[in-house]
Scaffold this motif. Structure first.
Motif, mmCIF file in Angstrom:
data_model
loop_
_atom_site.group_PDB
_atom_site.id
_atom_site.type_symbol
_atom_site.label_atom_id
_atom_site.label_comp_id
_atom_site.label_asym_id
_atom_site.label_seq_id
_atom_site.Cartn_x
_atom_site.Cartn_y
_atom_site.Cartn_z
ATOM 1 N N GLU A 91 44.824 -46.197 -0.648
ATOM 2 C CA GLU A 91 43.558 -46.298 -0.095
ATOM 3 C C GLU A 91 42.923 -47.895 -0.449
ATOM 4 N N LEU A 92 43.177 -48.173 -1.535
ATOM 5 C CA LEU A 92 42.734 -49.363 -1.829
ATOM 6 C C LEU A 92 43.274 -50.650 -0.995
ATOM 7 N N GLU A 93 44.662 -50.486 -0.694
ATOM 8 C CA GLU A 93 45.049 -51.299 0.047
ATOM 9 C C GLU A 93 44.473 -51.396 1.456
ATOM 10 N N ILE A 94 44.024 -50.196 2.110
ATOM 11 C CA ILE A 94 43.208 -50.022 3.173
ATOM 12 C C ILE A 94 42.054 -50.724 3.135
ATOM 13 N N ALA A 95 41.302 -50.432 2.131
ATOM 14 C CA ALA A 95 40.075 -50.950 2.039
ATOM 15 C C ALA A 95 39.863 -52.407 2.206
ATOM 16 N N GLY A 96 41.144 -53.063 1.591
ATOM 17 C CA GLY A 96 41.321 -54.494 1.604
ATOM 18 C C GLY A 96 41.729 -54.937 2.895
ATOM 19 N N ARG A 97 42.162 -54.213 3.587
ATOM 20 C CA ARG A 97 42.739 -54.524 5.039
ATOM 21 C C ARG A 97 41.590 -54.685 5.895
ATOM 22 N N VAL A 98 40.741 -53.609 5.652
ATOM 23 C CA VAL A 98 39.388 -53.603 6.517
ATOM 24 C C VAL A 98 38.553 -54.843 6.158
ATOM 25 N N VAL A 99 38.389 -55.311 4.845
ATOM 26 C CA VAL A 99 37.521 -56.308 4.462
ATOM 27 C C VAL A 99 38.143 -57.689 4.945
ATOM 28 N N GLU A 100 39.485 -57.729 4.946
ATOM 29 C CA GLU A 100 40.159 -58.987 5.690
ATOM 30 C C GLU A 100 40.072 -58.974 7.334
ATOM 31 N N LEU A 101 40.137 -57.950 7.917
ATOM 32 C CA LEU A 101 39.797 -57.886 9.292
ATOM 33 C C LEU A 101 38.313 -58.410 9.635
ATOM 34 N N VAL A 102 37.360 -58.014 8.963
ATOM 35 C CA VAL A 102 36.070 -58.660 9.050
ATOM 36 C C VAL A 102 36.019 -60.131 8.771
ATOM 37 N N ARG A 103 36.722 -60.433 7.800
ATOM 38 C CA ARG A 103 36.698 -62.085 7.646
ATOM 39 C C ARG A 103 37.563 -62.740 8.884
ATOM 40 N N ARG A 104 38.691 -62.131 9.408
ATOM 41 C CA ARG A 104 39.334 -62.860 10.388
ATOM 42 C C ARG A 104 38.624 -62.501 11.621
ATOM 43 N N LEU A 105 37.679 -61.669 11.991
ATOM 44 C CA LEU A 105 37.096 -61.532 13.271
ATOM 45 C C LEU A 105 35.623 -62.111 13.331
ATOM 46 N N ALA A 106 34.828 -62.167 12.258
ATOM 47 C CA ALA A 106 33.827 -62.470 12.055
ATOM 48 C C ALA A 106 33.489 -63.858 11.167
ATOM 49 N N GLY A 107 34.635 -64.473 10.680
ATOM 50 C CA GLY A 107 34.524 -65.790 9.855
ATOM 51 C C GLY A 107 34.395 -65.279 8.500
ATOM 52 N N PRO A 108 34.377 -66.639 7.781
ATOM 53 C CA PRO A 108 34.321 -66.443 6.287
ATOM 54 C C PRO A 108 33.157 -66.025 5.781
ATOM 55 N N ASP A 109 32.022 -66.285 6.420
ATOM 56 C CA ASP A 109 30.594 -66.115 6.025
ATOM 57 C C ASP A 109 30.175 -64.596 6.102
#
Length: 483
Positions: free
Chosen positions: A6-24
């Motif tokens: 579950e923690l791994e999935i949550a981390g993947r979601v956050v990383e997807l946001v960073r990749r698609l919307a930028g580091p800010d």
């Protein structure tokens, strides 16, 4: 699925946001697996046994000053990417959010209470055994109710580097026994299914139902009362939703006045999620813990999520929850602390007061009183100290008339009894009441507390109300069975 996945999935979601919307871009993700099971009975037999297991992913993003939330149940790569894309699209369509409080910074989260695995994975036979015991203990009375178990495991992650994880389990039973014209109720919520004794609960409900037979009608008026834990739970729930809600407090829609002695000195209220097996973090990843709302009658705090806490200048109290932006943060695990061990359940010196305005003439007493009306020694001791008043089992259908003063109207149910000289003498027909809950618990109004709390289940697992029986100087009954 384990907590680590579950923690791994949550981390993947956050990383997807960073990749698609930028580091800010700022993002927070909550992943929760839930296993819920319910065994329901009516007419003294089980008519429904249901179970569901699912995973939910909640995402909140803040991009270019705009905030949006989304949710889903697909945890494969395509499902997670679709969730992130539609939440980012929603954020771009939202107005600017000047009150965005930012993300929870990396901080310790308490470990929480270890869940009872046997409860979380209980099978239908184990719940059915408690239903059978409840029905058998009612000795021929018609019964209805439910026994439920739940198990949750989950994790939180955000783009500020904060993470949390936890597990919880809960069991609850709620049942009635019914004669031809009267009902009795017994409810209990516990961390372990093993702590639910269907026979004890069934016998209690049946005794109350028989004791409530052949009720008399009394006129409306202000009566001294002893409220059993089921009725006190309604007080706690309404105080939580409308009084200790940080958003309503900021909008001046709450009765709460911080630092004021608004309650009787006998009243101490604590929101205490870790008193039981509960996830140790909220929807925003803030660690949860005990929060004293009322200390010996003095209002000390209201609860906050990050948004309301930032506006109040106090920070979050760990009460982020779905819908908080609209309705406000709410304490869901409220405890009315019982009388300290060694203190009397009633104390004439501490809780002295005048009798309520007695609206009735004395009815002829029933020799020996009404057997079965009193459910436990705590209640018996409170009742024994009451010269004349009412013993009330339960409230229902309660609705707010004035949120600022928290005037509530509602009905009694599942048994009301007239008490004379410390003895329940007559079953009484149900009343409608109209009462300000803070005023009913105000200075000088509490004449006694039981020594032992009974945890009452909420409609939703994970929420509960923990209270002893309570003796109050007066309660305003505004209508009887005839209107």
């Amino acid at each position: 699925m384990s907590a680590s996945s579950e923690l791994e999935i949550a981390g993947r979601v956050v990383e997807l946001v960073r990749r698609l919307a930028g580091p800010d871009a700022q993002a927070e993700a909550v992943v929760t697996r839930t296993d819920l099971a319910l065994t329901r009975f009516a007419n003294s037999f089980i008519h429904q046994n249901v179970a569901e297991s699912g995973v939910t992913v909640r995402l909140r993003v803040h991009v270019d000053g705009r905030t949006a939330s989304g949710g889903g149940s697909l945890v494969d790569p395509d499902g997670l990417r679709a969730l992130v894309e539609r939440t980012l699209t929603a954020a771009r369509l939202c107005p600017v959010d000047p009150a965005w409080p930012g993300l929870t910074a990396p901080s310790p989260v308490p470990p929480g209470t270890a869940p009872d695995e046997a409860t979380g994975h209980a099978d239908p036979d184990e719940r059915a055994a408690r239903v059978r015991a409840f029905v058998d203990a009612a000795e021929g009375l018609e019964t209805a109710g439910f026994c439920r178990t739940s198990y949750r495991s989950g994790a939180f992650a955000n783009s500020a580097g904060h993470s949390a994880q936890g597990r919880s389990a809960e069991a609850a039973m709620d049942g009635i026994a019914r004669t031809g014209g009267s009902d009795g109720v017994a409810r209990l919520c516990a961390d372990r299914l093993a702590d639910l004794d269907g026979a004890v609960l069934g016998a209690r409900a049946a005794a109350k139902a028989r004791a409530a037979a052949d009720p008399v009608e009394l006129p409306p008026g202000r009566y001294e009362v002893v409220l059993e834990p089921a009725a006190v739970a309604d007080l706690l729930q309404n105080l939580a939703w409308y009084g200790f809600n940080g958003k309503r407090y900021a909008e001046r829609q709450s009765f709460a006045e911080l630092g004021a002695a608004q309650f009787d000195p006998a009243v101490s209220l604590v929101d205490d999620p870790l008193h039981s097996s509960t996830l140790p973090y909220d929807l925003e990843g803030t660690g949860r813990g005990p929060l004293t709302l009322v200390d010996a009658g003095v209002t000390r705090a209201v609860v906050h999520d990050r948004r309301s806490g930032a506006q109040a200048g106090t920070g979050s109290t760990g009460h982020g929850m779905p819908g908080a932006a609209t309705f406000g943060p709410i304490p869901h695990n409220l405890r009315l602390l019982p009388a300290p061990t060694g203190d009397g359940a009633t104390d004439g010196a501490t809780h002295a007061g005048t009798r309520g305005n007695d609206p009735t003439d004395r009815l002829p007493a029933v020799a020996g009183g009404v057997t079965g009306a009193v459910a436990d020694p705590d209640t018996a001791e409170l009742v024994a100290g009451m010269e004349r008043g009412l013993l009330v089992s339960d409230f229902w259908y309660t609705r707010v008339l004035d949120p600022k003063s928290l005037v509530i109207t509602g009905l009694t149910r599942n048994g009301v009894w007239l008490v004379e000289d410390g003895v329940p003498t007559r079953a009484v027909r149900d009343f409608r009441f109209t009462e300000s809950y803070p005023r009913a618990l105000g200075p000088g109004a509490v004449r006694g507390l039981g020594r032992r709390s009974v945890r009452q289940p909420d409609r939703m697992d994970g929420s509960w109300w923990d209270a002893p029986p309570l003796r109050l100087a007066a309660w305003n009954f505004t209508g009887g069975a005839s209107g």
